[in-house]
Structure formats: structure tokens, C-alpha cells
Design a protein around this motif. Structure first.
Motif, PDB file in Angstrom:
ATOM      1  N   LYS A  32       0.694  -1.204  -0.050  1.00 13.76           N
ATOM      2  CA  LYS A  32       0.023  -0.005   0.058  1.00 13.76           C
ATOM      3  C   LYS A  32       1.199   1.242   0.061  1.00 13.76           C
ATOM      4  CE  LYS A  32      -0.604  -0.148   5.033  1.00 13.76           C
ATOM      5  NZ  LYS A  32      -1.670  -0.682   5.933  1.00 13.76           N
ATOM      6  N   ILE A  33       2.220   1.212   0.302  1.00 12.64           N
ATOM      7  CA  ILE A  33       3.126   2.193   0.354  1.00 12.64           C
ATOM      8  C   ILE A  33       3.809   2.268  -0.984  1.00 12.64           C
ATOM      9  CG2 ILE A  33       5.300   3.035   1.263  1.00 12.64           C
ATOM     10  CD1 ILE A  33       4.490   1.365   3.929  1.00 12.64           C
ATOM     11  N   LYS A  34       3.828   3.383  -1.673  1.00  9.22           N
ATOM     12  CA  LYS A  34       4.249   3.728  -3.054  1.00  9.22           C
ATOM     13  C   LYS A  34       5.693   3.872  -2.728  1.00  9.22           C
ATOM     14  CE  LYS A  34       0.830   3.049  -5.264  1.00  9.22           C
ATOM     15  NZ  LYS A  34       0.441   1.569  -5.826  1.00  9.22           N
ATOM     16  N   TYR A  35       6.379   3.241  -3.915  1.00  7.09           N
ATOM     17  CA  TYR A  35       7.844   3.367  -3.789  1.00  7.09           C
ATOM     18  C   TYR A  35       8.547   4.645  -3.893  1.00  7.09           C
ATOM     19  CZ  TYR A  35      12.626   2.951  -5.061  1.00  7.09           C
ATOM     20  OH  TYR A  35      14.489   3.295  -5.079  1.00  7.09           O
ATOM     21  N   SER A  36       9.456   5.102  -3.218  1.00  7.26           N
ATOM     22  CA  SER A  36      10.120   6.468  -3.166  1.00  7.26           C
ATOM     23  C   SER A  36      11.589   6.232  -2.796  1.00  7.26           C
ATOM     24  CB  SER A  36       9.431   7.478  -2.455  1.00  7.26           C
ATOM     25  OG  SER A  36       9.481   7.167  -1.153  1.00  7.26           O
ATOM     26  N   ASP A  37      12.266   6.855  -3.208  1.00  4.30           N
ATOM     27  CA  ASP A  37      13.690   6.932  -2.802  1.00  4.30           C
ATOM     28  C   ASP A  37      14.104   7.034  -1.251  1.00  4.30           C
ATOM     29  OD1 ASP A  37      14.742   6.564  -5.246  1.00  4.30           O
ATOM     30  OD2 ASP A  37      15.392   8.719  -5.738  1.00  4.30           O
ATOM     31  N   ASP A  38      13.225   7.568  -0.495  1.00  2.00           N
ATOM     32  CA  ASP A  38      13.300   7.628   0.946  1.00  2.00           C
ATOM     33  C   ASP A  38      13.152   6.478   1.731  1.00  2.00           C
ATOM     34  OD1 ASP A  38      10.613   8.143   0.310  1.00  2.00           O
ATOM     35  OD2 ASP A  38      10.407   9.454   2.171  1.00  2.00           O
ATOM     36  N   LEU A  39      12.584   5.491   0.950  1.00  2.00           N
ATOM     37  CA  LEU A  39      12.218   3.995   1.473  1.00  2.00           C
ATOM     38  C   LEU A  39      13.489   3.318   1.373  1.00  2.00           C
ATOM     39  CD1 LEU A  39       8.690   3.389   0.250  1.00  2.00           C
ATOM     40  CD2 LEU A  39       9.430   3.729   2.369  1.00  2.00           C
ATOM     41  N   ILE A  40      14.493   3.703   0.595  1.00  2.00           N
ATOM     42  CA  ILE A  40      15.916   2.849   0.397  1.00  2.00           C
ATOM     43  C   ILE A  40      16.340   2.494   1.734  1.00  2.00           C
ATOM     44  CG2 ILE A  40      18.084   2.669  -0.572  1.00  2.00           C
ATOM     45  CD1 ILE A  40      16.928   4.325  -2.839  1.00  2.00           C
ATOM     46  N   GLY A  41      16.562   1.392   2.264  1.00  5.38           N
ATOM     47  CA  GLY A  41      17.335   0.926   3.408  1.00  5.38           C
ATOM     48  C   GLY A  41      16.192   0.619   4.686  1.00  5.38           C
ATOM     49  N   LYS A  42      14.969   0.804   4.100  1.00  4.29           N
ATOM     50  CA  LYS A  42      13.745   0.466   5.045  1.00  4.29           C
ATOM     51  C   LYS A  42      13.491  -1.221   5.104  1.00  4.29           C
ATOM     52  CE  LYS A  42      12.857   4.370   6.821  1.00  4.29           C
ATOM     53  NZ  LYS A  42      12.834   4.613   8.544  1.00  4.29           N
ATOM     54  N   VAL A  43      12.945  -1.591   6.256  1.00  4.71           N
ATOM     55  CA  VAL A  43      12.842  -3.149   6.458  1.00  4.71           C
ATOM     56  C   VAL A  43      11.340  -3.361   6.215  1.00  4.71           C
ATOM     57  CG1 VAL A  43      12.896  -5.118   7.999  1.00  4.71           C
ATOM     58  CG2 VAL A  43      14.807  -3.265   7.973  1.00  4.71           C
ATOM     59  N   PHE A  44      10.882  -4.332   5.210  1.00  4.77           N
ATOM     60  CA  PHE A  44       9.658  -4.705   5.147  1.00  4.77           C
ATOM     61  C   PHE A  44       9.366  -5.957   5.656  1.00  4.77           C
ATOM     62  CE2 PHE A  44       9.364  -0.727   2.897  1.00  4.77           C
ATOM     63  CZ  PHE A  44       8.076  -0.425   2.467  1.00  4.77           C
ATOM     64  N   LYS A  45       7.986  -6.274   6.129  1.00  8.78           N
ATOM     65  CA  LYS A  45       7.726  -7.734   6.304  1.00  8.78           C
ATOM     66  C   LYS A  45       6.456  -8.017   5.647  1.00  8.78           C
ATOM     67  CE  LYS A  45       4.332  -6.126   9.955  1.00  8.78           C
ATOM     68  NZ  LYS A  45       3.146  -6.387   9.459  1.00  8.78           N
ATOM     69  N   ILE A  46       5.972  -9.222   5.928  1.00 12.26           N
ATOM     70  CA  ILE A  46       4.779  -9.680   5.324  1.00 12.26           C
ATOM     71  C   ILE A  46       3.445  -8.927   5.852  1.00 12.26           C
ATOM     72  CG2 ILE A  46       4.101 -11.380   6.705  1.00 12.26           C
ATOM     73  CD1 ILE A  46       4.261 -12.300   3.141  1.00 12.26           C
ATOM     74  N   SER A  47       2.743  -8.547   4.908  1.00 11.30           N
ATOM     75  CA  SER A  47       1.570  -7.853   5.131  1.00 11.30           C
ATOM     76  C   SER A  47       0.302  -8.665   5.741  1.00 11.30           C
ATOM     77  CB  SER A  47       1.087  -7.081   3.895  1.00 11.30           C
ATOM     78  OG  SER A  47      -0.159  -6.243   3.938  1.00 11.30           O
ATOM     79  N   ASN A  48      -0.331  -7.773   6.581  1.00  6.13           N
ATOM     80  CA  ASN A  48      -1.661  -8.378   7.105  1.00  6.13           C
ATOM     81  C   ASN A  48      -3.069  -8.171   6.141  1.00  6.13           C
ATOM     82  OD1 ASN A  48      -0.584  -9.472   9.354  1.00  6.13           O
ATOM     83  ND2 ASN A  48      -0.551  -7.596  10.602  1.00  6.13           N
ATOM     84  N   ASP A  49      -2.852  -7.441   4.995  1.00  7.75           N
ATOM     85  CA  ASP A  49      -3.959  -6.823   4.460  1.00  7.75           C
ATOM     86  C   ASP A  49      -3.550  -7.636   2.878  1.00  7.75           C
ATOM     87  OD1 ASP A  49      -2.079  -5.343   2.820  1.00  7.75           O
ATOM     88  OD2 ASP A  49      -2.312  -3.697   4.062  1.00  7.75           O
ATOM     89  N   ARG A  70      18.318  -0.118  -3.439  1.00  6.19           N
ATOM     90  CA  ARG A  70      18.695   1.111  -4.596  1.00  6.19           C
ATOM     91  C   ARG A  70      18.942   0.512  -5.908  1.00  6.19           C
ATOM     92  NH1 ARG A  70      20.404   5.944  -2.900  1.00  6.19           N
ATOM     93  NH2 ARG A  70      20.964   5.063  -0.919  1.00  6.19           N
ATOM     94  N   ASN A  71      19.666  -0.519  -6.164  1.00  6.37           N
ATOM     95  CA  ASN A  71      20.340  -0.960  -7.460  1.00  6.37           C
ATOM     96  C   ASN A  71      20.448  -2.629  -7.416  1.00  6.37           C
ATOM     97  OD1 ASN A  71      20.286   1.830  -8.984  1.00  6.37           O
ATOM     98  ND2 ASN A  71      22.374   2.232  -7.802  1.00  6.37           N
ATOM     99  N   PRO A  72      19.655  -3.270  -7.340  1.00  7.77           N
ATOM    100  CA  PRO A  72      19.837  -4.597  -7.121  1.00  7.77           C
ATOM    101  C   PRO A  72      20.521  -5.017  -8.397  1.00  7.77           C
ATOM    102  CG  PRO A  72      17.689  -4.293  -7.841  1.00  7.77           C
ATOM    103  CD  PRO A  72      18.146  -2.920  -7.520  1.00  7.77           C
TER     104      PRO A  72
END
Length: 144
Positions: A32-49, A70-72
Motif C-alpha cells: 500500500k506504500i508507494k515506492y520512493s527513494d526515501d524508502l531505500i534501506g527500510k525493512v519490510f515484513k509480510i503484510s496483514n492486508d 537501490r540498485n539490485p
């Protein structure tokens, strides 16, 4: 077939070796969160939705999927509208508090990691690839 931009397009690529300039393997996941450069380095988990993933705000989560990259060097599911998460390799990640190179990192609040205590090592998300003496949030390299 090579196009004017020197990109190669084919259905199946056979070869002996592939080299890359970057250091992680990633896959795109819906969020639900749209990608932006300020998300680089943030940790994501499996969603509940209905989406695949969400930012991880859980202390010692066992549901971590990956870290926004950033650049896989290799990106799977490139055509979907989603967040590219590094799954393996060397990545930048936000840590809160001090850590030493080689420390086991675990999830904490705000999509960040922190150094684990001895009793928390079973919740490992990554290893610190560099040290930080900061008490605040800092972007450092880690190994997944």
C-alpha cells in the motif's frame, strides 16, 4: 536480439557466467506504500492486508521479507508496480543505535534494524557489514 540501447531481449538466456555491478538479489512486492527513494534501506515484513508487504514496525519480527534496495544486481517481478526488496546480498539498511561490524541485526520500529542481544540472535535479519557509533537512525551496509 540487441536493440539500439544495447539491451538484449530474449525468452531464455543460456550461459556460463553472469557478472553484475551491484550486490543484491531482489524481488518486487505489492504494498500500500508507494515506492520512493526515501524508502531505500527500510525493512519490510509480510503484510496483514491484501498487499504482499508493509513496513516493519515490529520488535524482533519473524515476518521480515527484505530491505528496500537501490540498485539490485538481479531484480525479479520487474514489471509489477511494487517495492523492490533485497532478499540476499550486500544492502544498505537503517539501524538505530550503535552496532559493530559482524553484529547480528534484528527488527525494531520505523522499518529499521538494531544490534541484537545474545538472547535475541534467533530473530536475525542481517549482519552488520560496518560499524556505527550513532544513537540515532543511520544508513549502514549489511549482509542478508
Amino acid at each position: 536480439m540487441r536493440n539500439a540501447s544495447s539491451n538484449i531481449n530474449c525468452n531464455i538466456l543460456y550461459g556460463t557466467a553472469i557478472k553484475a555491478n551491484y550486490a543484491d538479489i531482489a524481488e518486487k512486492y505489492t504494498s500500500k506504500i508507494k515506492y520512493s527513494d526515501d524508502l531505500i534501506g527500510k525493512v519490510f515484513k509480510i503484510s496483514n492486508d491484501e498487499f504482499d508487504v508493509d513496513i516493519c514496525n515490529e520488535e524482533l519480527s519473524l515476518k521480515v521479507v527484505g530491505i528496500v534496495t537501490r540498485n539490485p544486481s538481479y531484480l525479479m517481478n520487474d514489471l509489477i508496480d511494487g517495492i523492490p526488496l533485497g532478499l540476499k546480498g550486500l544492502l544498505e539498511v537503517y539501524v538505530i543505535g550503535p552496532c559493530k561490524k559482524g553484529d547480528i541485526l534484528v527488527s525494531t520500529s520505523n522499518g529499521c534494524l538494531r544490534a541484537a542481544t545474545k538472547d535475541e540472535e534467533v530473530f536475525k535479519v542481517a549482519l552488520a557489514s560496518e560499524s556505527s557509533n550513532e544513537n540515532e537512525m543511520k544508513l549502514i551496509k549489511c549482509i542478508l
